[in-house]
Write a protein that holds these residues in place. Structure first.
Motif, PDB file in Angstrom:
ATOM      1  N   GLU A 115      35.836   6.875 -28.472  1.00  0.00           N
ATOM      2  CA  GLU A 115      37.089   6.903 -29.230  1.00  0.00           C
ATOM      3  C   GLU A 115      36.787   7.588 -30.562  1.00  0.00           C
ATOM      4  O   GLU A 115      36.111   7.013 -31.415  1.00  0.00           O
ATOM      5  CB  GLU A 115      37.580   5.470 -29.459  1.00  0.00           C
ATOM      6  CG  GLU A 115      38.700   5.337 -30.466  1.00  0.00           C
ATOM      7  CD  GLU A 115      39.967   6.072 -30.082  1.00  0.00           C
ATOM      8  OE1 GLU A 115      40.373   6.970 -30.838  1.00  0.00           O
ATOM      9  OE2 GLU A 115      40.552   5.737 -29.038  1.00  0.00           O
ATOM     10  N   LEU A 116      37.236   8.836 -30.703  1.00  0.00           N
ATOM     11  CA  LEU A 116      36.966   9.643 -31.899  1.00  0.00           C
ATOM     12  C   LEU A 116      38.250  10.037 -32.628  1.00  0.00           C
ATOM     13  O   LEU A 116      38.272  11.024 -33.359  1.00  0.00           O
ATOM     14  CB  LEU A 116      36.185  10.902 -31.513  1.00  0.00           C
ATOM     15  CG  LEU A 116      34.717  10.682 -31.125  1.00  0.00           C
ATOM     16  CD1 LEU A 116      34.232  11.763 -30.175  1.00  0.00           C
ATOM     17  CD2 LEU A 116      33.854  10.642 -32.362  1.00  0.00           C
ATOM     18  N   SER A 117      39.318   9.280 -32.467  1.00  0.00           N
ATOM     19  CA  SER A 117      40.579   9.606 -33.129  1.00  0.00           C
ATOM     20  C   SER A 117      40.401   9.602 -34.644  1.00  0.00           C
ATOM     21  O   SER A 117      39.830   8.666 -35.207  1.00  0.00           O
ATOM     22  CB  SER A 117      41.667   8.602 -32.744  1.00  0.00           C
ATOM     23  OG  SER A 117      41.965   8.720 -31.380  1.00  0.00           O
ATOM     24  N   ALA A 134      36.548  11.834 -23.844  1.00  0.00           N
ATOM     25  CA  ALA A 134      36.616  11.335 -25.226  1.00  0.00           C
ATOM     26  C   ALA A 134      38.039  11.464 -25.759  1.00  0.00           C
ATOM     27  O   ALA A 134      38.760  12.401 -25.417  1.00  0.00           O
ATOM     28  CB  ALA A 134      35.658  12.112 -26.113  1.00  0.00           C
ATOM     29  N   ILE A 135      38.435  10.534 -26.581  1.00  0.00           N
ATOM     30  CA  ILE A 135      39.750  10.587 -27.224  1.00  0.00           C
ATOM     31  C   ILE A 135      39.517  11.120 -28.625  1.00  0.00           C
ATOM     32  O   ILE A 135      38.914  10.449 -29.461  1.00  0.00           O
ATOM     33  CB  ILE A 135      40.418   9.207 -27.243  1.00  0.00           C
ATOM     34  CG1 ILE A 135      40.590   8.713 -25.811  1.00  0.00           C
ATOM     35  CG2 ILE A 135      41.758   9.269 -27.971  1.00  0.00           C
ATOM     36  CD1 ILE A 135      40.985   7.261 -25.704  1.00  0.00           C
ATOM     37  N   MET A 136      39.993  12.353 -28.859  1.00  0.00           N
ATOM     38  CA  MET A 136      39.725  13.051 -30.108  1.00  0.00           C
ATOM     39  C   MET A 136      41.005  13.424 -30.844  1.00  0.00           C
ATOM     40  O   MET A 136      41.044  14.401 -31.578  1.00  0.00           O
ATOM     41  CB  MET A 136      38.868  14.289 -29.813  1.00  0.00           C
ATOM     42  CG  MET A 136      37.565  13.942 -29.090  1.00  0.00           C
ATOM     43  SD  MET A 136      36.579  15.377 -28.665  1.00  0.00           S
ATOM     44  CE  MET A 136      35.952  15.816 -30.261  1.00  0.00           C
ATOM     45  N   LYS A 137      42.046  12.618 -30.686  1.00  0.00           N
ATOM     46  CA  LYS A 137      43.333  12.893 -31.324  1.00  0.00           C
ATOM     47  C   LYS A 137      43.160  12.935 -32.836  1.00  0.00           C
ATOM     48  O   LYS A 137      42.637  12.004 -33.438  1.00  0.00           O
ATOM     49  CB  LYS A 137      44.352  11.820 -30.961  1.00  0.00           C
ATOM     50  CG  LYS A 137      44.745  11.812 -29.508  1.00  0.00           C
ATOM     51  CD  LYS A 137      45.743  10.710 -29.224  1.00  0.00           C
ATOM     52  CE  LYS A 137      46.143  10.734 -27.766  1.00  0.00           C
ATOM     53  NZ  LYS A 137      47.141   9.691 -27.466  1.00  0.00           N
ATOM     54  N   GLY A 138      43.584  14.050 -33.429  1.00  0.00           N
ATOM     55  CA  GLY A 138      43.533  14.193 -34.879  1.00  0.00           C
ATOM     56  C   GLY A 138      42.131  14.363 -35.458  1.00  0.00           C
ATOM     57  O   GLY A 138      41.958  14.313 -36.670  1.00  0.00           O
ATOM     58  N   ALA A 139      41.133  14.567 -34.623  1.00  0.00           N
ATOM     59  CA  ALA A 139      39.759  14.782 -35.121  1.00  0.00           C
ATOM     60  C   ALA A 139      39.670  16.148 -35.798  1.00  0.00           C
ATOM     61  O   ALA A 139      40.416  17.068 -35.465  1.00  0.00           O
ATOM     62  CB  ALA A 139      38.759  14.695 -33.976  1.00  0.00           C
ATOM     63  N   ARG A 152      35.452  18.042 -20.653  1.00  0.00           N
ATOM     64  CA  ARG A 152      36.325  17.698 -19.529  1.00  0.00           C
ATOM     65  C   ARG A 152      37.114  16.424 -19.820  1.00  0.00           C
ATOM     66  O   ARG A 152      36.552  15.414 -20.220  1.00  0.00           O
ATOM     67  CB  ARG A 152      35.516  17.470 -18.248  1.00  0.00           C
ATOM     68  CG  ARG A 152      35.180  18.738 -17.519  1.00  0.00           C
ATOM     69  CD  ARG A 152      34.355  18.479 -16.280  1.00  0.00           C
ATOM     70  NE  ARG A 152      33.037  17.958 -16.698  1.00  0.00           N
ATOM     71  CZ  ARG A 152      32.414  16.953 -16.102  1.00  0.00           C
ATOM     72  NH1 ARG A 152      32.941  16.344 -15.066  1.00  0.00           N
ATOM     73  NH2 ARG A 152      31.241  16.548 -16.538  1.00  0.00           N
ATOM     74  N   ASN A 153      38.424  16.520 -19.649  1.00  0.00           N
ATOM     75  CA  ASN A 153      39.349  15.398 -19.837  1.00  0.00           C
ATOM     76  C   ASN A 153      39.358  14.816 -21.254  1.00  0.00           C
ATOM     77  O   ASN A 153      39.860  13.709 -21.460  1.00  0.00           O
ATOM     78  CB  ASN A 153      39.071  14.281 -18.818  1.00  0.00           C
ATOM     79  CG  ASN A 153      39.251  14.765 -17.396  1.00  0.00           C
ATOM     80  OD1 ASN A 153      40.188  15.498 -17.093  1.00  0.00           O
ATOM     81  ND2 ASN A 153      38.336  14.393 -16.521  1.00  0.00           N
ATOM     82  N   ALA A 154      38.807  15.532 -22.214  1.00  0.00           N
ATOM     83  CA  ALA A 154      38.859  15.073 -23.608  1.00  0.00           C
ATOM     84  C   ALA A 154      40.262  15.319 -24.154  1.00  0.00           C
ATOM     85  O   ALA A 154      40.819  16.399 -23.995  1.00  0.00           O
ATOM     86  CB  ALA A 154      37.822  15.803 -24.451  1.00  0.00           C
TER      87      ALA A 154
END
Length: 176
Positions: A115-117, A134-139, A152-154
């Motif tokens: 979780e890298l939001s 990985a969840i990189m929303k707003g990173a 892949r699928n990030a």
């Protein structure tokens, strides 16, 4: 009492062994060894340490040596890892939201399902890093090196890409 059967003086033997041990530790170890029990702090040496499942929220690990350490399912949300050396470190399913990893060395690091939001990864070296799912929303990846990174699928929705552009909604696996 017969002096020919007297054992050697233990203090002399112990002193020789102690000196030898100190020389081996100082020279033969090749530098400082990781102390995995050391408290989280800037510059800490946690090389090859197991930190799985730890609560490390908002800690400062700037310039820390984290090579080949593992932080599986650990919570590092809000932590600062600026300039940390996390070569081949494992952050599988770790909470890294709002983490600051600016200038960190994350070559071949495994951030699968992390979780890298809202994370800041400015100028981070993510060459050959694994960011699968990985969840990189707003990173913020401004200036990051991403050669060979597996995304892949990030989820990159709203992320700032290495070249400065903003990734749109639906950016999965790549920024568009």
């Amino acid at each position: 009492m017969d002096k020919t059967n007297t054992p050697p003086v233990p203090a002399a033997i112990n002193l020789k062994h102690l000196i030898g041990l100190l020389i081996v530790l100082a020279v033969g170890a090749g530098g400082a060894m990781a102390a995995c029990t050391d408290a989280a702090a800037d510059g800490v040496n946690w090389r090859r340490c197991y930190m799985d499942g730890r609560d490390l929220k908002s800690v400062s690990l700037s310039q820390a040596m984290l090579r080949e350490a593992t932080f599986q399912r650990s919570d590092l949300s809000g932590a600062t890892l600026t300039g940390a050396d996390a070569y081949r470190a494992k952050f599988l399913s770790a909470r890294l939201d709002r983490v600051v990893m600016d200038g960190a060395r994350l070559i071949e690091a495994d951030l699968t399902r992390a979780e890298l939001s809202g994370a800041s990864l400015k100028n981070a070296d993510l060459r050959n890093a694994k960011l699968v799912g990985a969840i990189m929303k707003g990173a913020d990846l401004t200036g990051a090196r991403l050669d060979g990174a597996d995304l892949r699928n990030a989820d990159l929705a709203g992320a700032r890409w290495a070249d400065g552009r903003l990734c749109g909604e639906g950016s999965v696996g790549q920024c568009h």
